[in-house]
Design a protein around this motif. Structure first.
Motif, mmCIF file in Angstrom:
data_model
loop_
_atom_site.group_PDB
_atom_site.id
_atom_site.type_symbol
_atom_site.label_atom_id
_atom_site.label_comp_id
_atom_site.label_asym_id
_atom_site.label_seq_id
_atom_site.Cartn_x
_atom_site.Cartn_y
_atom_site.Cartn_z
ATOM 1 N N VAL A 148 33.424 33.155 40.343
ATOM 2 C CA VAL A 148 33.447 34.609 40.160
ATOM 3 C C VAL A 148 32.282 35.045 39.285
ATOM 4 O O VAL A 148 31.606 36.039 39.575
ATOM 5 N N VAL A 151 33.011 36.248 46.418
ATOM 6 C CA VAL A 151 33.553 34.971 45.968
ATOM 7 C C VAL A 151 34.788 34.652 46.796
ATOM 8 O O VAL A 151 35.597 35.532 47.101
ATOM 9 N N ALA A 169 40.575 32.182 38.893
ATOM 10 C CA ALA A 169 39.551 33.227 39.010
ATOM 11 C C ALA A 169 39.852 34.433 38.125
ATOM 12 O O ALA A 169 38.967 35.270 37.891
ATOM 13 N N LEU A 212 37.409 37.631 36.782
ATOM 14 C CA LEU A 212 37.587 38.921 37.443
ATOM 15 C C LEU A 212 37.812 40.027 36.422
ATOM 16 O O LEU A 212 37.366 41.159 36.601
ATOM 17 N N HIS A 243 36.541 39.713 46.141
ATOM 18 C CA HIS A 243 37.187 38.425 45.935
ATOM 19 C C HIS A 243 38.121 38.174 47.111
ATOM 20 O O HIS A 243 39.090 38.906 47.320
ATOM 21 N N CYS A 294 41.909 43.101 38.604
ATOM 22 C CA CYS A 294 40.888 43.765 39.416
ATOM 23 C C CYS A 294 41.049 45.277 39.402
ATOM 24 O O CYS A 294 42.034 45.808 38.904
ATOM 25 N N SER A 342 40.186 42.501 45.125
ATOM 26 C CA SER A 342 40.723 41.214 45.570
ATOM 27 C C SER A 342 41.510 41.414 46.860
ATOM 28 O O SER A 342 42.338 42.321 46.958
#
Length: 567
Positions: free
Chosen positions: A59, A75, A86, A90, A102, A133, A165
């Motif tokens: 990330v 990513v 992650a 993030l 993501h 996120c 995401s």
């Protein structure tokens, strides 16, 4: 292979949308829960896959790629633990407003939410991602994959920008779907559009016309908008000093006589602001660590410019809020002031700004001791277009983020959320995206060890970056804050490996230096080389700073015992 190419799957739709958005590099780790997407990328052939050694670092790499270019960072991680790994990185991307997509897998759709122990299952992965996120989505209909990914990319760029995401159940990834061509006008803007006229209210223009001591405070929103030229033009027109957040370093060349830079929390800057009669803030969050816990006082006559409605009055009250793209609003402001024949403040005020600028830098230089020579060596040796990435460490906090001048936007990258260890992978992403430029990482040993495995990624990708590793065998920032707050230390002393042997074991040209003169010579060698180099600065040999760094103003005092009234 011929039969495979006749079918079109959800994974193919995802890759098709990435290519459409201009993605040429994706970062991540392959897994049984994203293999169809990886295979689709391989078959498509135009997107380069960078294999990180950890999802968090992957990330960070996408983050560095996006921050240094203004393009989408991509990513791809696995499910459950992989997605959880992650999360911290993030959060950093969310804090910095970085447009990242993501993509993570999910368990097979029939097992979602059952708790039956499907491999890599997470109790509520979507909620976990939502907390890290800007937004998180789950694909529910395979045939909608194209529109699903396209909308996610658009969301990443829409103000306030940030990481999105998306999770794709593993059985959906291989589902055969229709290869639908979607035509729309929603292609994400990977570079700032031409500024459109923004109607400047009469009251706002009049407030600027009346000001004798205006100040500009510029943040990441102006950087994301591509408003560098407009900010400099406005500053010169109204004769204002330009204070920047750490993220906005370089929005105005830092050798400009009106550039104050990242000194907003300094005592002298506070005093200067107290005498100002107008503040124009552009895309600034006014973070706690950049305002001494919001102890900085700003003028009541405050014009706040931001693309986010909720940014207005979030930390400081504004008399006027102009909501729109920073480039557009500032451009329109310049046109309005030109029309009104604005003449600007007195020459004495402009001279006062220059004196403040020089005094701030001189005072900080006086604290550096032997590190002043190292700073000067860096600025004299490195090209002006060097991309300078910093991890959280004493040299970065004290002088790397303030005295090392940056001359262009997106050439300075530092953790907005304050987390350590993200510098190395972020620098890798920045170098991957800017092969024609030199990326230099400044890191400390404590943070460097967090993602030490990513050195192998840098070697595998044959990156020509330079790593400046300052080794004091510990968490130097926390060590100094503890000493200032309590007069004692705990949990901050670390055993450092032999970084020279470590680097050399990976094929990295690595040297250790203990003097400023040796540093200067080795840095020149590194700049002349087109290979990965690491210079380990033994801080015990170089010696202490003239004045120890004890954290941002007010931090040590905040840890003193005190009574708290709770109602």
């Amino acid at each position: 292979m011929d039969n495979e190419n006749k079918v079109f799957t959800t994974a193919d739709a995802i890759v098709k949308e990435l290519v459409r958005a201009g993605v040429d590099t994706a970062y991540g780790i392959v897994s049984i829960h994203n293999m169809p997407i990886y295979d689709a990328i391989l078959r498509e052939g135009s997107v380069h896959l960078v294999c990180a050694r950890g999802e968090s670092a992957a990330v960070n790499m996408a983050d560095g790629h996006a921050r240094s270019t203004g393009k989408l960072g991509v990513v791809i991680t696995s499910t459950g633990t992989g997605a959880g790994n992650a999360a911290g990185a993030l959060v950093e991307a969310w804090s910095a407003g970085v447009p990242i997509l993501h993509i993570t897998g999910e368990v097979s759709s029939e097992y979602l939410g059952t708790g039956r122990g499907y491999i890599h299952e997470c109790k509520d992965q979507l909620q976990m991602m939502e907390g890290t996120c800007k937004e998180a989505y789950q694909l529910k209909v395979p045939g909608q994959a194209s529109g699903f990914i396209r909308e996610a990319i658009l969301k990443a760029f829409q103000s306030p920008s940030g990481p999105i995401s998306v999770e794709i159940p593993i059985d959906f990834q291989s589902a055969i779907i229709t290869n639908t061509d979607i035509f729309d006008e929603g292609v994400p803007a990977l570079s700032s559009p031409d500024p459109k006229d923004f109607v400047i209210p009469d009251d706002v223009a009049a407030a600027i016309m009346k000001a004798n001591r205006p100040v500009l405070w510029v943040g990441n929103g102006a950087l994301l908008s591509g408003a560098s030229q407009e900010i400099q033009q406005l500053a010169e027109m109204i004769g204002a000093p330009v204070i920047t957040s750490q993220s906005a370093k370089g929005i105005v060349p830092e050798d400009h006589p009106q550039s104050i830079g990242h000194f907003g929390a300094h005592g002298d800057t506070k005093q200067f602001l107290a005498s100002a009669d107008l503040l124009i803030s552009v895309g600034v969050r006014f973070r706690s660590n950049e305002t001494s816990g919001w102890s900085v006082k700003v003028p009541e006559n405050h014009i706040a410019i931001d693309a986010d409605y909720l940014a207005i009055n979030r930390n400081y009250d504004a008399a006027y809020g102009l909501v729109g793209d920073a480039k557009s609003v500032v451009s329109s402001l310049i046109k309005e002031l030109t029309f009104r024949e604005y003449s600007g403040p007195s020459k004495d005020y402009v001279q006062e700004i220059f004196q403040l600028r020089e005094s701030l830098r001189s005072q900080l230089r006086d604290t550096l001791g032997p590190y002043e020579e190292i700073l000067d060596s860096m600025r004299n040796t490195l090209d002006k277009d060097t991309i300078f990435v910093r991890d959280v460490t004493v040299p970065a906090n004290v002088w790397g983020s303030r005295l090392f001048e940056i001359y262009e936007p997106r050439h300075s990258i530092h953790a907005s959320g304050g987390g350590i260890g993200q510098g190395l992978p972020t620098a890798i992403g920045a170098q991957m995206a800017n092969r024609e430029k030199k990326v230099v990482l400044l890191a400390g040993d404590g943070g460097f060890m967090v993602n030490i495995g990513e050195l192998a990624t840098a070697v595998q990708e044959n990156l020509p970056m330079t790593i400046l590793l300052f080794d004091d065998s510990g968490y130097g920032v926390l060590r100094n804050i503890q000493e200032a707050a309590y007069g004692r230390q705990v949990g901050v002393d670390l055993v450092s490996p032999d970084f020279v042997q470590l680097g050399q074991s990976m094929g990295i040209e690595t040297v250790s230096v203990g003097t400023a003169a040796d540093f200067d010579q080795e840095l020149k060698n590194a700049v002349q080389s087109n290979s990965l180099r690491m210079i380990v600065v033994n801080m015990n040999e170089v010696g202490p700073m003239a004045k120890p760094f004890s954290g941002p103003p007010g931090v040590a005092e905040a840890f003193q015992p005190k009574k708290i009234n709770v109602r």
